[in-house]
Motif scaffolding. Structure first.
Motif, PDB file in Angstrom:
ATOM      1  N   VAL A  70       0.603  -0.965  -0.081  1.00  0.00           N
ATOM      2  CA  VAL A  70       0.137  -0.102  -0.025  1.00  0.00           C
ATOM      3  C   VAL A  70       0.854   1.052  -0.046  1.00  0.00           C
ATOM      4  O   VAL A  70       0.681   2.321  -0.828  1.00  0.00           O
ATOM      5  CB  VAL A  70      -0.992  -0.002   1.220  1.00  0.00           C
ATOM      6  CG1 VAL A  70      -1.665   1.473   1.265  1.00  0.00           C
ATOM      7  CG2 VAL A  70      -1.963  -1.114   0.921  1.00  0.00           C
ATOM      8  N   SER A  71       2.206   1.288   0.979  1.00  0.00           N
ATOM      9  CA  SER A  71       2.794   2.475   0.942  1.00  0.00           C
ATOM     10  C   SER A  71       3.463   2.760  -0.337  1.00  0.00           C
ATOM     11  O   SER A  71       3.625   3.717  -1.054  1.00  0.00           O
ATOM     12  CB  SER A  71       4.057   2.227   1.995  1.00  0.00           C
ATOM     13  OG  SER A  71       3.537   1.853   3.061  1.00  0.00           O
ATOM     14  N   ALA A  72       3.770   1.742  -1.209  1.00  0.00           N
ATOM     15  CA  ALA A  72       4.512   1.936  -2.287  1.00  0.00           C
ATOM     16  C   ALA A  72       3.677   2.460  -3.411  1.00  0.00           C
ATOM     17  O   ALA A  72       4.044   3.169  -4.269  1.00  0.00           O
ATOM     18  CB  ALA A  72       5.088   0.627  -2.946  1.00  0.00           C
ATOM     19  N   ALA A  73       2.287   1.865  -3.367  1.00  0.00           N
ATOM     20  CA  ALA A  73       1.215   2.374  -4.277  1.00  0.00           C
ATOM     21  C   ALA A  73       1.097   3.745  -4.129  1.00  0.00           C
ATOM     22  O   ALA A  73       0.973   4.557  -4.804  1.00  0.00           O
ATOM     23  CB  ALA A  73       0.177   1.508  -4.251  1.00  0.00           C
ATOM     24  N   VAL A  74       0.966   4.293  -2.770  1.00  0.00           N
ATOM     25  CA  VAL A  74       0.899   5.726  -2.635  1.00  0.00           C
ATOM     26  C   VAL A  74       2.062   6.444  -2.998  1.00  0.00           C
ATOM     27  O   VAL A  74       1.938   7.502  -3.674  1.00  0.00           O
ATOM     28  CB  VAL A  74       0.541   5.951  -0.837  1.00  0.00           C
ATOM     29  CG1 VAL A  74       0.480   7.241  -0.730  1.00  0.00           C
ATOM     30  CG2 VAL A  74      -0.754   5.187  -0.650  1.00  0.00           C
ATOM     31  N   PHE A  75       3.012   6.009  -2.772  1.00  0.00           N
ATOM     32  CA  PHE A  75       4.342   6.599  -3.074  1.00  0.00           C
ATOM     33  C   PHE A  75       4.590   6.918  -4.823  1.00  0.00           C
ATOM     34  O   PHE A  75       5.064   8.004  -5.220  1.00  0.00           O
ATOM     35  CB  PHE A  75       5.596   6.197  -2.514  1.00  0.00           C
ATOM     36  CG  PHE A  75       5.697   6.319  -1.082  1.00  0.00           C
ATOM     37  CD1 PHE A  75       5.494   7.392  -0.349  1.00  0.00           C
ATOM     38  CD2 PHE A  75       6.345   5.071  -0.124  1.00  0.00           C
ATOM     39  CE1 PHE A  75       5.297   7.695   1.134  1.00  0.00           C
ATOM     40  CE2 PHE A  75       6.234   5.421   1.263  1.00  0.00           C
ATOM     41  CZ  PHE A  75       5.856   6.606   1.597  1.00  0.00           C
ATOM     42  N   LEU A  76       4.204   5.915  -5.319  1.00  0.00           N
ATOM     43  CA  LEU A  76       4.409   5.818  -6.663  1.00  0.00           C
ATOM     44  C   LEU A  76       3.074   6.358  -7.604  1.00  0.00           C
ATOM     45  O   LEU A  76       3.202   6.584  -8.726  1.00  0.00           O
ATOM     46  CB  LEU A  76       4.919   4.489  -7.438  1.00  0.00           C
ATOM     47  CG  LEU A  76       6.008   3.744  -6.687  1.00  0.00           C
ATOM     48  CD1 LEU A  76       6.217   2.570  -7.124  1.00  0.00           C
ATOM     49  CD2 LEU A  76       7.366   4.879  -7.112  1.00  0.00           C
ATOM     50  N   CYS A  77       1.930   6.706  -6.953  1.00  0.00           N
ATOM     51  CA  CYS A  77       0.853   6.910  -7.918  1.00  0.00           C
ATOM     52  C   CYS A  77       1.215   8.220  -8.685  1.00  0.00           C
ATOM     53  O   CYS A  77       0.407   8.391  -9.612  1.00  0.00           O
ATOM     54  CB  CYS A  77      -0.407   7.106  -6.687  1.00  0.00           C
ATOM     55  SG  CYS A  77      -0.305   8.364  -5.684  1.00  0.00           S
ATOM     56  N   PRO A  78       1.950   9.143  -8.081  1.00  0.00           N
ATOM     57  CA  PRO A  78       1.911  10.229  -8.971  1.00  0.00           C
ATOM     58  C   PRO A  78       2.448  10.086 -10.490  1.00  0.00           C
ATOM     59  O   PRO A  78       2.178  10.823 -11.335  1.00  0.00           O
ATOM     60  CB  PRO A  78       3.103  11.204  -8.522  1.00  0.00           C
ATOM     61  CG  PRO A  78       3.031  10.973  -6.952  1.00  0.00           C
ATOM     62  CD  PRO A  78       2.587   9.294  -6.714  1.00  0.00           C
ATOM     63  N   LEU A  79       3.312   8.807 -10.536  1.00  0.00           N
ATOM     64  CA  LEU A  79       3.498   8.206 -12.001  1.00  0.00           C
ATOM     65  C   LEU A  79       2.460   8.080 -12.787  1.00  0.00           C
ATOM     66  O   LEU A  79       2.545   8.464 -14.130  1.00  0.00           O
ATOM     67  CB  LEU A  79       4.333   7.138 -11.847  1.00  0.00           C
ATOM     68  CG  LEU A  79       5.767   7.390 -11.364  1.00  0.00           C
ATOM     69  CD1 LEU A  79       6.438   5.799 -11.217  1.00  0.00           C
ATOM     70  CD2 LEU A  79       6.671   7.946 -12.176  1.00  0.00           C
ATOM     71  N   ALA A  80       1.107   7.840 -12.029  1.00  0.00           N
ATOM     72  CA  ALA A  80      -0.123   7.684 -13.061  1.00  0.00           C
ATOM     73  C   ALA A  80      -0.718   9.099 -13.439  1.00  0.00           C
ATOM     74  O   ALA A  80      -1.766   9.040 -14.172  1.00  0.00           O
ATOM     75  CB  ALA A  80      -0.760   6.828 -12.565  1.00  0.00           C
ATOM     76  N   ILE A  81      -0.513  10.220 -12.847  1.00  0.00           N
ATOM     77  CA  ILE A  81      -1.172  11.470 -12.951  1.00  0.00           C
ATOM     78  C   ILE A  81      -0.731  12.054 -14.199  1.00  0.00           C
ATOM     79  O   ILE A  81       0.602  12.272 -14.256  1.00  0.00           O
ATOM     80  CB  ILE A  81      -0.697  12.367 -11.670  1.00  0.00           C
ATOM     81  CG1 ILE A  81      -1.442  11.803 -10.391  1.00  0.00           C
ATOM     82  CG2 ILE A  81      -1.420  13.857 -11.955  1.00  0.00           C
ATOM     83  CD1 ILE A  81      -1.002  12.472  -9.168  1.00  0.00           C
ATOM     84  N   CYS A  82      -1.656  12.159 -15.227  1.00  0.00           N
ATOM     85  CA  CYS A  82      -1.198  13.069 -16.245  1.00  0.00           C
ATOM     86  C   CYS A  82      -2.196  14.205 -16.291  1.00  0.00           C
ATOM     87  O   CYS A  82      -3.577  14.275 -16.520  1.00  0.00           O
ATOM     88  CB  CYS A  82      -1.505  12.129 -17.457  1.00  0.00           C
ATOM     89  SG  CYS A  82      -1.089  12.904 -19.169  1.00  0.00           S
ATOM     90  N   SER A  83      -1.565  15.370 -16.242  1.00  0.00           N
ATOM     91  CA  SER A  83      -2.466  16.657 -16.369  1.00  0.00           C
ATOM     92  C   SER A  83      -1.724  17.836 -17.350  1.00  0.00           C
ATOM     93  O   SER A  83      -0.546  17.906 -17.290  1.00  0.00           O
ATOM     94  CB  SER A  83      -2.481  17.308 -14.825  1.00  0.00           C
ATOM     95  OG  SER A  83      -3.175  18.642 -14.929  1.00  0.00           O
TER      96      SER A  83
END
Length: 343
Positions: free
Chosen positions: A7-20
């Motif tokens: 869960v921690s890894a997912a939270v830390f890496l989720c900005p990689l999936a943000i496309c704005s």
């Protein structure tokens, strides 16, 4: 522990999936503003006062709605069908028993005897009346139903463009009996530069081109626009993705999006490269000098990595502190549990 780490890894890496589109080095020009029925938060919609108020916001175009009166004069009114005057005029008091009539039952002279502003002051639809001065309230309270000719005079004088819907065009039988014909004729007589008219109604587009060449043709469908060789799109903001807007602009297509009132939405469309937006809130959007959420990629990466590092250090520190705390607790417990030997 494994679940926690995943869960921690997912939270830390989720900005990689943000496309704005707002995470970019180069910011497109600020979209121009189009006054939706004028400035309806500050004055009664589709009245001359409303359009004057929108000019104070620096709008590049007025957006309005055109209908034909009984004597074939184009006038400005959004609501159509039976009781079309009921919401925004005092037709019930002025013309007893005619409040359910259609647009074709009133002459322009009759329409212009109606009060088209008292409802705004009384109902305060945007909770904005309190911001008006006494003089502005008095002026708003005495607005009438404008003709298209009146608005064309204002647009010509101030070099403002005009885009409109024809509310009853689908009911016409043939071009020369249609709203398009009489509207195009009125535009021609006004002497306004044809490129200041953004022609949106699709029904008799090609006939209108013959009567009034030089109008700026605007489309509400991408496929129709490309098939007709056009380059100006007018659509609801939710019908296009930010990527589609960016691609259209790369192909030199002007993109106007409606109706945009919130700062966050205007910011997103600004970053996407929209040419202009139709808005009720021109007085709010005019003051924005930059999007609310624009970040350069390096700044975004710096914030993301810094937040991750700080979070990891905090988590590691808390883990060590808790481990030490448990160790001390168990040690004290063990000492208290040792039995005393008799002397």
């Amino acid at each position: 522990m494994l679940t926690f780490l995943v869960v921690s890894a997912a939270v830390f890496l989720c900005p990689l999936a943000i496309c704005s589109p707002c995470i970019a080095n180069n910011l497109p020009p600020k979209p121009a503003l189009v006054g939706h029925r004028g400035a309806p938060m500050l004055a009664p919609e589709n009245t001359m006062l409303s359009f004057r108020k929108s000019m104070e916001c620096g709008v590049v175009a007025f957006e309005t709605d055109v209908q034909l009166s009984k004597d074939m004069k184009p006038f400005l009114m959004h609501d159509n069908g039976p009781s079309f005057l009921l919401r925004t005029t005092d037709v019930k008091e002025k013309f007893l028993g005619r409040d359910a009539d259609m647009h074709a039952n009133f002459t322009l002279q009759e329409l212009q005897t109606l009060n088209a502003g008292e409802w705004f002051v009384r109902t305060d639809p945007f909770q904005s009346v309190s911001s008006l001065s006494k003089e502005e309230k008095r002026e708003a309270n005495n607005q009438t139903v404008p003709s298209l000719s009146e608005l064309l005079v204002m647009a010509k004088k101030h070099n403002v463009s005009l885009i409109f819907d024809l509310k009853n065009e689908k009911n016409s039988t043939g071009f020369h009996n249609s709203d398009s014909y009489y509207t195009a004729e009125t535009i021609e007589k006004s002497g306004i530069s044809p490129d200041k008219i953004w022609w949106l109604p699709p029904e008799y587009r090609h006939d209108v081109r013959k009567v009034t060449p030089g109008l700026k043709q605007v489309y509400n469908n991408v496929q129709e626009m490309y098939a007709d060789g056009g380059s100006f799109l007018n659509m609801k903001y939710s019908f296009l993705s930010t990527h589609e807007i960016s691609e259209l602009r790369k192909n030199n297509v002007s993109v106007n999006l409606w109706v945009v009132n919130e700062r966050w939405l205007f910011s997103l469309l600004w970053c996407s490269g929209a040419s202009s937006v139709t808005t009720n809130a021109c007085h709010i959007l005019k003051s924005m000098s930059k999007p609310d959420w624009h970040l350069e990629p390096n700044m975004y990466m710096g914030i993301w990595i810094s937040a991750d590092v700080i979070s990891l250090l905090l988590m590691f520190g808390l883990f060590l502190w808790q481990r030490r705390r448990n160790h001390v607790f168990h040690q004290n417990t063990s000492e208290r549990s040792v039995p005393l030997l008799p002397r």
